[in-house]
Design a protein around this motif. Structure first.
Motif, mmCIF file in Angstrom:
data_model
loop_
_atom_site.group_PDB
_atom_site.id
_atom_site.type_symbol
_atom_site.label_atom_id
_atom_site.label_comp_id
_atom_site.label_asym_id
_atom_site.label_seq_id
_atom_site.Cartn_x
_atom_site.Cartn_y
_atom_site.Cartn_z
ATOM 1 N N GLU A 88 0.802 -1.226 0.000
ATOM 2 C CA GLU A 88 0.000 0.000 0.000
ATOM 3 C C GLU A 88 0.834 1.275 0.000
ATOM 4 O O GLU A 88 0.313 2.349 -0.308
ATOM 5 C CB GLU A 88 -0.913 0.019 1.234
ATOM 6 C CG GLU A 88 -1.922 -1.114 1.292
ATOM 7 C CD GLU A 88 -1.371 -2.334 2.017
ATOM 8 O OE1 GLU A 88 -0.147 -2.393 2.243
ATOM 9 O OE2 GLU A 88 -2.168 -3.219 2.363
ATOM 10 N N LEU A 89 2.134 1.183 0.376
ATOM 11 C CA LEU A 89 2.964 2.363 0.619
ATOM 12 C C LEU A 89 2.248 3.298 1.592
ATOM 13 O O LEU A 89 2.137 4.501 1.384
ATOM 14 C CB LEU A 89 3.302 3.100 -0.686
ATOM 15 C CG LEU A 89 4.220 2.367 -1.660
ATOM 16 C CD1 LEU A 89 4.479 3.209 -2.893
ATOM 17 C CD2 LEU A 89 5.536 1.974 -1.010
ATOM 18 N N LEU A 108 5.895 -4.773 6.609
ATOM 19 C CA LEU A 108 6.626 -3.527 6.827
ATOM 20 C C LEU A 108 7.912 -3.481 6.001
ATOM 21 O O LEU A 108 8.682 -4.430 5.966
ATOM 22 C CB LEU A 108 6.986 -3.365 8.300
ATOM 23 C CG LEU A 108 5.891 -2.898 9.260
ATOM 24 C CD1 LEU A 108 6.475 -2.693 10.654
ATOM 25 C CD2 LEU A 108 5.209 -1.631 8.772
ATOM 26 N N ILE A 109 8.119 -2.339 5.368
ATOM 27 C CA ILE A 109 9.377 -2.032 4.693
ATOM 28 C C ILE A 109 10.088 -0.981 5.529
ATOM 29 O O ILE A 109 9.484 0.025 5.924
ATOM 30 C CB ILE A 109 9.134 -1.472 3.279
ATOM 31 C CG1 ILE A 109 8.301 -2.442 2.439
ATOM 32 C CG2 ILE A 109 10.469 -1.147 2.599
ATOM 33 C CD1 ILE A 109 8.971 -3.752 2.124
ATOM 34 N N PHE A 110 11.371 -1.207 5.827
ATOM 35 C CA PHE A 110 12.190 -0.226 6.534
ATOM 36 C C PHE A 110 13.143 0.407 5.519
ATOM 37 O O PHE A 110 13.851 -0.301 4.795
ATOM 38 C CB PHE A 110 12.983 -0.888 7.654
ATOM 39 C CG PHE A 110 12.124 -1.321 8.817
ATOM 40 C CD1 PHE A 110 11.948 -0.489 9.904
ATOM 41 C CD2 PHE A 110 11.496 -2.555 8.812
ATOM 42 C CE1 PHE A 110 11.155 -0.880 10.975
ATOM 43 C CE2 PHE A 110 10.704 -2.958 9.869
ATOM 44 C CZ PHE A 110 10.528 -2.113 10.959
ATOM 45 N N LEU A 111 13.156 1.731 5.487
ATOM 46 C CA LEU A 111 13.934 2.456 4.478
ATOM 47 C C LEU A 111 14.761 3.545 5.153
ATOM 48 O O LEU A 111 14.243 4.328 5.957
ATOM 49 C CB LEU A 111 12.999 3.088 3.444
ATOM 50 C CG LEU A 111 13.604 4.103 2.468
ATOM 51 C CD1 LEU A 111 14.621 3.446 1.539
ATOM 52 C CD2 LEU A 111 12.496 4.788 1.666
ATOM 53 N N ALA A 216 8.664 1.219 -7.085
ATOM 54 C CA ALA A 216 7.860 2.031 -6.171
ATOM 55 C C ALA A 216 8.751 2.811 -5.206
ATOM 56 O O ALA A 216 8.515 4.004 -4.972
ATOM 57 C CB ALA A 216 6.903 1.131 -5.398
ATOM 58 N N ILE A 217 9.754 2.166 -4.654
ATOM 59 C CA ILE A 217 10.605 2.836 -3.673
ATOM 60 C C ILE A 217 11.508 3.869 -4.343
ATOM 61 O O ILE A 217 11.757 4.949 -3.796
ATOM 62 C CB ILE A 217 11.402 1.792 -2.875
ATOM 63 C CG1 ILE A 217 10.428 1.032 -1.967
ATOM 64 C CG2 ILE A 217 12.508 2.445 -2.060
ATOM 65 C CD1 ILE A 217 11.037 -0.051 -1.159
ATOM 66 N N ARG A 218 11.991 3.587 -5.539
ATOM 67 C CA ARG A 218 12.798 4.567 -6.271
ATOM 68 C C ARG A 218 12.028 5.856 -6.544
ATOM 69 O O ARG A 218 12.609 6.946 -6.535
ATOM 70 C CB ARG A 218 13.234 3.994 -7.624
ATOM 71 C CG ARG A 218 14.415 3.054 -7.606
ATOM 72 C CD ARG A 218 14.675 2.557 -9.022
ATOM 73 N NE ARG A 218 15.809 1.690 -9.112
ATOM 74 C CZ ARG A 218 17.074 2.089 -9.267
ATOM 75 N NH1 ARG A 218 17.338 3.379 -9.318
ATOM 76 N NH2 ARG A 218 18.049 1.208 -9.361
#
Length: 223
Positions: A88-89, A108-111, A216-218
């Motif tokens: 979902e971001l 969960l994404i950790f950035l 998506a993250i880029r």
């Protein structure tokens, strides 16, 4: 705006090669610890977009993705630490708070976005270091190669998944199996500018989504 205290759980000379190997051996444990070890942080539910300039590059980040208040308030930090739900971001809300209270939650994404000087680009690290220590091939998602690291290489228990060629190939180091301290996690580094890097960790199961995840993250925080 609700302010909520949250505990989230979780060159070719021999000398140069040894030095870089020492860094590489520790990197996945060190960064996963920094991203997801228990920390006292304050998150908010307000998703208002905030501008942060890191390494001379502007990023536009929802306020409810910041893990630390001091980074959310600083418009020119050296580093920001973020977390959000995939796919979902979506940052922290009162409706999904339970997910963010568990650092081992698989969605969960950790950035981390940070400014760095004098570091090998990921593709150079692949060419000059990682490929020296790869062994048996692994089954990998479409478009990627998978290799185990050699036993005794210092990367024991890790695997590498990567694109062959290209200007900025996808490269991810993964913990092969869950451990008592760290779930099976992958780590991906992206060079965003001359001095700016993104480093994100994700559960190994999302390797199958590597194209959409990386794109998506880029692009999610730049205009």
């Amino acid at each position: 705006m609700a302010l909520i205290p949250l505990k989230s759980s979780t060159r070719s000379s021999p000398f140069f090669t040894a030095f870089m190997l020492g860094i590489a051996v520790a990197i996945i444990a060190a960064i996963v610890w920094r991203l997801s070890d228990p920390v006292e942080s304050e998150v908010i539910t307000e998703p208002k977009i905030l501008r942060s300039t890191i390494g001379g590059q502007q990023f536009f980040i929802p306020g409810n993705m910041f893990r630390f208040r001091v980074q959310r308030k600083n418009r020119n930090p050296e580093r920001v630490d973020l977390f959000f739900r995939w796919p979902e971001l979506e940052g922290f809300t009162k409706f999904n708070a339970a997910t963010f209270e568990k650092a081992d939650a698989r969605e969960l994404i950790f950035l981390t976005i940070e400014s760095k000087d004098s570091i090998l680009a990921p593709e150079d690290r692949l060419r000059t270091i990682y490929k020296r220590f790869l062994s048996a091939p692994l089954t990998a998602p479409d478009g990627l190669l998978g290799k185990k690291f050699l036993d005794g290489s210092g990367y024991d228990g890790e695997e590498l998944f990567y694109q062959e060629g290209g200007p900025q190939p996808f490269i991810a180091r993964c913990i092969a199996e869950d451990t008592p301290d760290i779930p099976s996690t992958c780590l991906r580094e992206i060079k965003m500018g001359p001095k700016t890097y993104m480093i994100y960790s994700f559960r190994r199961q999302y390797l199958r989504d590597w194209r959409s995840l990386d794109e998506a993250i880029r692009t999610a925080f730049v205009k």
